[in-house]
Every structure is written in C-alpha cells, then in structure tokens.
Scaffold this motif. Sequence first.
Motif, PDB file in Angstrom:
ATOM      1  N   ASP A 165      38.498  44.773  48.624  1.00 54.14           N
ATOM      2  CA  ASP A 165      39.607  44.055  48.189  1.00 54.14           C
ATOM      3  C   ASP A 165      39.141  42.520  48.451  1.00 54.14           C
ATOM      4  O   ASP A 165      39.767  41.593  48.243  1.00 54.14           O
ATOM      5  CB  ASP A 165      40.904  44.061  48.937  1.00 54.14           C
ATOM      6  CG  ASP A 165      41.388  45.583  48.638  1.00 54.14           C
ATOM      7  OD1 ASP A 165      41.315  45.960  47.535  1.00 54.14           O
ATOM      8  OD2 ASP A 165      41.994  46.218  49.508  1.00 54.14           O
ATOM      9  N   SER A 166      37.877  42.429  49.181  1.00 53.94           N
ATOM     10  CA  SER A 166      37.470  40.984  49.791  1.00 53.94           C
ATOM     11  C   SER A 166      36.786  40.346  48.238  1.00 53.94           C
ATOM     12  O   SER A 166      36.389  40.940  47.144  1.00 53.94           O
ATOM     13  CB  SER A 166      36.488  41.184  50.640  1.00 53.94           C
ATOM     14  OG  SER A 166      35.212  41.838  50.361  1.00 53.94           O
ATOM     15  N   GLN A 167      36.286  39.238  48.387  1.00 55.95           N
ATOM     16  CA  GLN A 167      35.714  38.540  47.323  1.00 55.95           C
ATOM     17  C   GLN A 167      34.461  39.202  47.085  1.00 55.95           C
ATOM     18  O   GLN A 167      33.900  39.170  45.953  1.00 55.95           O
ATOM     19  CB  GLN A 167      35.433  37.009  47.631  1.00 55.95           C
ATOM     20  CG  GLN A 167      36.909  36.230  47.819  1.00 55.95           C
ATOM     21  CD  GLN A 167      36.674  34.773  47.551  1.00 55.95           C
ATOM     22  OE1 GLN A 167      35.321  34.396  47.956  1.00 55.95           O
ATOM     23  NE2 GLN A 167      37.477  33.832  47.920  1.00 55.95           N
ATOM     24  N   LEU A 176      35.054  42.651  45.325  1.00 53.50           N
ATOM     25  CA  LEU A 176      35.195  42.444  43.875  1.00 53.50           C
ATOM     26  C   LEU A 176      33.925  41.867  42.966  1.00 53.50           C
ATOM     27  O   LEU A 176      33.707  42.420  41.885  1.00 53.50           O
ATOM     28  CB  LEU A 176      36.598  41.256  43.684  1.00 53.50           C
ATOM     29  CG  LEU A 176      37.827  41.688  44.330  1.00 53.50           C
ATOM     30  CD1 LEU A 176      38.764  40.720  44.290  1.00 53.50           C
ATOM     31  CD2 LEU A 176      38.410  43.010  43.564  1.00 53.50           C
ATOM     32  N   ALA A 177      33.269  41.121  43.674  1.00 51.61           N
ATOM     33  CA  ALA A 177      32.029  40.750  43.103  1.00 51.61           C
ATOM     34  C   ALA A 177      31.073  41.989  42.882  1.00 51.61           C
ATOM     35  O   ALA A 177      30.177  41.928  41.829  1.00 51.61           O
ATOM     36  CB  ALA A 177      31.238  39.634  43.888  1.00 51.61           C
ATOM     37  N   ARG A 189      32.334  43.636  39.856  1.00 50.29           N
ATOM     38  CA  ARG A 189      32.197  43.158  38.752  1.00 50.29           C
ATOM     39  C   ARG A 189      30.760  42.978  38.058  1.00 50.29           C
ATOM     40  O   ARG A 189      30.509  43.173  37.037  1.00 50.29           O
ATOM     41  CB  ARG A 189      32.758  41.476  38.915  1.00 50.29           C
ATOM     42  CG  ARG A 189      32.437  40.374  37.708  1.00 50.29           C
ATOM     43  CD  ARG A 189      32.961  40.883  36.360  1.00 50.29           C
ATOM     44  NE  ARG A 189      32.408  40.015  35.407  1.00 50.29           N
ATOM     45  CZ  ARG A 189      31.457  40.119  34.788  1.00 50.29           C
ATOM     46  NH1 ARG A 189      30.415  41.303  34.972  1.00 50.29           N
ATOM     47  NH2 ARG A 189      30.838  39.277  33.917  1.00 50.29           N
TER      48      ARG A 189
END
Length: 255
Positions: free
Chosen positions: A58-60, A63-64, A67
């Motif tokens: 759930d952290s940046q 997510l990166a 993605r």
Amino acid sequence: MTMEFDLVPAGLARAIEELPLVDHHTHGAVPHDLSRVAFEGMLSESDRPVPDWASPFDSQLGLAVLRHCAPVLGLEPFCTPEEYLARRARLGADEVNRLLLGAAGLGHLLVETGYRGEELLGPSGMAEACGAPADEVVRLESVAEQVAASGCGAGAFAGRFAEALEERTRTARGLKSVAAYRCGLDFDPAPPSRAEVAEAAGRWLAGGGGRLADPVLVRHLIWAGLERGCPCSSTPASGTRTWTCGGPTRCCCAG
C-alpha cells in the motif's frame, strides 16, 4: 521509463529513452526466491511494524512495484500483490532478476557491498544478471569491522585498517560511509590525530568491536579513504530511526 510530456520534442524524448543509465549506488539483488513476508520486508527500511489492516504494497514503493515491475514480468499494471508474488515464484529469482535489471536501461552499475554482502549478488553477479558492467563501492565501516573481527590491538588499528583498505580498493570505483546511521553527521570534519584514533579504537575494541559508531573512528575512516584517492560518499539516511543529526551538518566528503 516513458516520456509523456507533449512539450518534449520527439527527438529529445527518444534520445533520453535510449540513454544508458549509470546506477551509481545500488545493492545487490536477492539471488533466491522470497516468501511474501521476506519480500514485503524489503519494501521499507522502517523498523516499525505495519498495521494489521495495511500492507507494504500500500506504500508508494509498493504501488510503484505493481505499476512498473509487474508488466516486465508479463502482468497487468497494478495487478494484485498475490498475482505479482505468484509470478515471481513461477519464474524464479534468476529470471526475475534478469528481466527487471534488463528492463532498467542500465549501462553500468556501482554496487555497494557493505549491506548484507554475503546474502546478495556481488558486482560480478549483478553484471551477469543485468548484462552490463558492474564495479564495487566499498563501505568503510565494514572494512574496519572486519579488521576488528580478525583480531587487532588499539595501537595497530590504524595501520591494519590502511592495509585492508588498500587491498579492498585495488579494483573498487569508490567508497561509502554510513556515518549518518552510526553517529550522525554533526561531527568535526577535521582528521583526528593518531592518539585520538588509538584511544577511540581502544574503547571500541574493549567493548568487543562489532558495529562501529564512534565519531572519531568514523572521521578517521573517511580521511583514510580520501587519502586513497577514491571518491567517497555518505548516505544522509533520512527517514530511518537510526539517523541522527543533532544540529547543523558540518561533515562533508570530497574526492
């Protein structure tokens, strides 16, 4: 990486896309498969537990990963963590490392080997996985800790460290200090005297050596490294609980 700005001329965008990158400070990749717990543990340097209702995905950074890394492994962007980890397990660590490092557009890597060096790929392993040259960045504190572990008196420490550093830097491209993690950066940047080094080494070795956090010795390591003529960097370490500054930063490294 994809250039998506309308104002960037097509020729410039294409040139940037094709430009080989130099990763000037990386650690080795993990050479074996990871459990979910182990993988999630590498998504953060925090020593604070994640709440039960959350996940490091759930952290940046999490997510990166979903993605940008998932499509490299043949998945849809923002797939579920379960799908991503299952694909990693199916492909195996060697293939995952080859795919992800190969997609990074790297032309050269500088691998800092002081962090979990025995558990991660070294420069040769990273070069093989990436398909690009890789050289070593030597961590000063690790060399000093190895000297202490081999058995060394306080008066002989400076000389033994110099010998060990000379050997380690024969083929290295640079040096690294983790002073910010160990003693903070608010220390006198001047080189300590021989007497100060011997006294500080005596205190450290009398306590069993181990993790080096004495600011006098850290200063000595940095200056000894600079005398070798190697570039030396120091990570600021912000965002971790082990980082301490305590006042205006006076330390600077050059090369």
